[in-house]
Design a protein around this motif. Structure first.
Motif, PDB file in Angstrom:
ATOM      1  N   VAL A 176       0.869  -1.176   0.000  1.00 46.82           N
ATOM      2  CA  VAL A 176       0.000   0.000   0.000  1.00 46.82           C
ATOM      3  C   VAL A 176       0.909   1.229   0.000  1.00 46.82           C
ATOM      4  N   THR A 177       0.611   2.147  -0.908  1.00 56.17           N
ATOM      5  CA  THR A 177       1.327   3.425  -0.926  1.00 56.17           C
ATOM      6  C   THR A 177       0.313   4.540  -0.757  1.00 56.17           C
ATOM      7  N   ALA A 178       0.704   5.560  -0.011  1.00 60.86           N
ATOM      8  CA  ALA A 178      -0.167   6.700   0.273  1.00 60.86           C
ATOM      9  C   ALA A 178       0.549   7.980  -0.138  1.00 60.86           C
ATOM     10  N   SER A 179      -0.177   8.846  -0.837  1.00 58.53           N
ATOM     11  CA  SER A 179       0.390  10.123  -1.249  1.00 58.53           C
ATOM     12  C   SER A 179      -0.711  11.171  -1.316  1.00 58.53           C
ATOM     13  N   ALA A 180      -0.308  12.391  -1.554  1.00 59.73           N
ATOM     14  CA  ALA A 180      -1.281  13.474  -1.671  1.00 59.73           C
ATOM     15  C   ALA A 180      -2.124  13.320  -2.930  1.00 59.73           C
ATOM     16  N   HIS A 181      -1.532  12.734  -3.969  1.00 60.85           N
ATOM     17  CA  HIS A 181      -2.216  12.607  -5.258  1.00 60.85           C
ATOM     18  C   HIS A 181      -2.128  11.169  -5.762  1.00 60.85           C
TER      19      HIS A 181
END
Length: 166
Positions: A95-100
Motif C-alpha cells: 500500500v502506498t499513500a500520497s497526496a495525489h
C-alpha cells in the motif's frame, strides 16, 4: 513500514492504520498478491516461501527507500508472508499513500515489480508431480527493468508531454 510474517493480514485494517489521522493523504494504491491454484498446466496444492530473516527486511527497506526517493509519498506498507500457504491465501500486501493518486499508483506498481525480482524469497510449489522450485521469469525481469530505464519515476508518456511543452 515493513512486515515479514507467517500470519495472515487483514487488508482493510492495514489500510485503515496507514491512512488514519493523516489528512494529507489524498490517494492510496493497494496490491494484494494471492496464491494461485495452478502454474502453467500444473495444479498447485500449496506454496512454501522461504527467506533469510534480517536480510529480507533490509532488502525490503531498500525498496521502500527507493520508492520514497522517486515519489512524494506520505507512507508505505509492505507485508510479505512466508511459510506454507494454500491456494487463495494472501502472500503480499503493498500500500502506498500520497497526496495525489499518480504517485500512489506508480509507486505501488514499482514496488510490486521490484519485489518480484529483488526481494530475497524462495518459492517452492507442491504439485502432483512433487515439489518444484519456482524459477525467475523473464517477464518479471523485464517489468523491473523498465523502472531502471526510467529513474525519475515518471511514465514515458509524462516525459514526452513535459518535453513537448518546453
Amino acid at each position: 513500514m515493513i512486515k515479514v510474517q507467517q500470519e495472515d493480514f487483514d487488508v482493510g485494517a492495514e489500510i485503515g492504520r496507514l491512512s488514519e489521522g493523516n489528512a494529507k493523504v489524498g490517494g492510496l494504491a493497494c496490491f494484494v498478491g494471492l496464491v494461485r491454484d495452478i502454474a502453467g498446466d500444473q495444479p498447485i496444492k500449496s506454496l512454501t516461501l522461504e527467506h533469510y530473516p534480517g536480510m529480507t527486511e533490509r532488502q525490503l527497506e531498500k525498496l521502500e527507500a527507493e520508492a520514497r526517493r522517486r515519489w512524494p509519498l506520505q507512507d508505505v506498507l509492505i507485508i510479505h508472508r512466508y511459510g506454507t500457504l494454500d491456494p487463495g491465501d494472501r502472500i503480499v500486501l503493498v500500500v502506498t499513500a500520497s497526496a495525489h493518486r499518480e504517485a500512489s499508483l506508480e509507486s505501488c506498481h514499482f514496488l510490486i515489480d521490484w519485489l518480484k525480482t529483488k526481494a530475497p524469497f524462495w518459492k517452492q510449489e507442491e504439485t502432483p508431480a512433487g515439489p518444484q522450485w519456482v524459477a525467475a521469469r523473464d517477464e518479471d525481469d523485464e517489468a523491473a527493468e523498465r523502472w531502471l530505464k526510467n529513474e525519475s519515476g515518471k511514465k514515458d508518456s509524462e516525459k514526452k508531454t513535459a518535453d513537448s511543452a518546453k
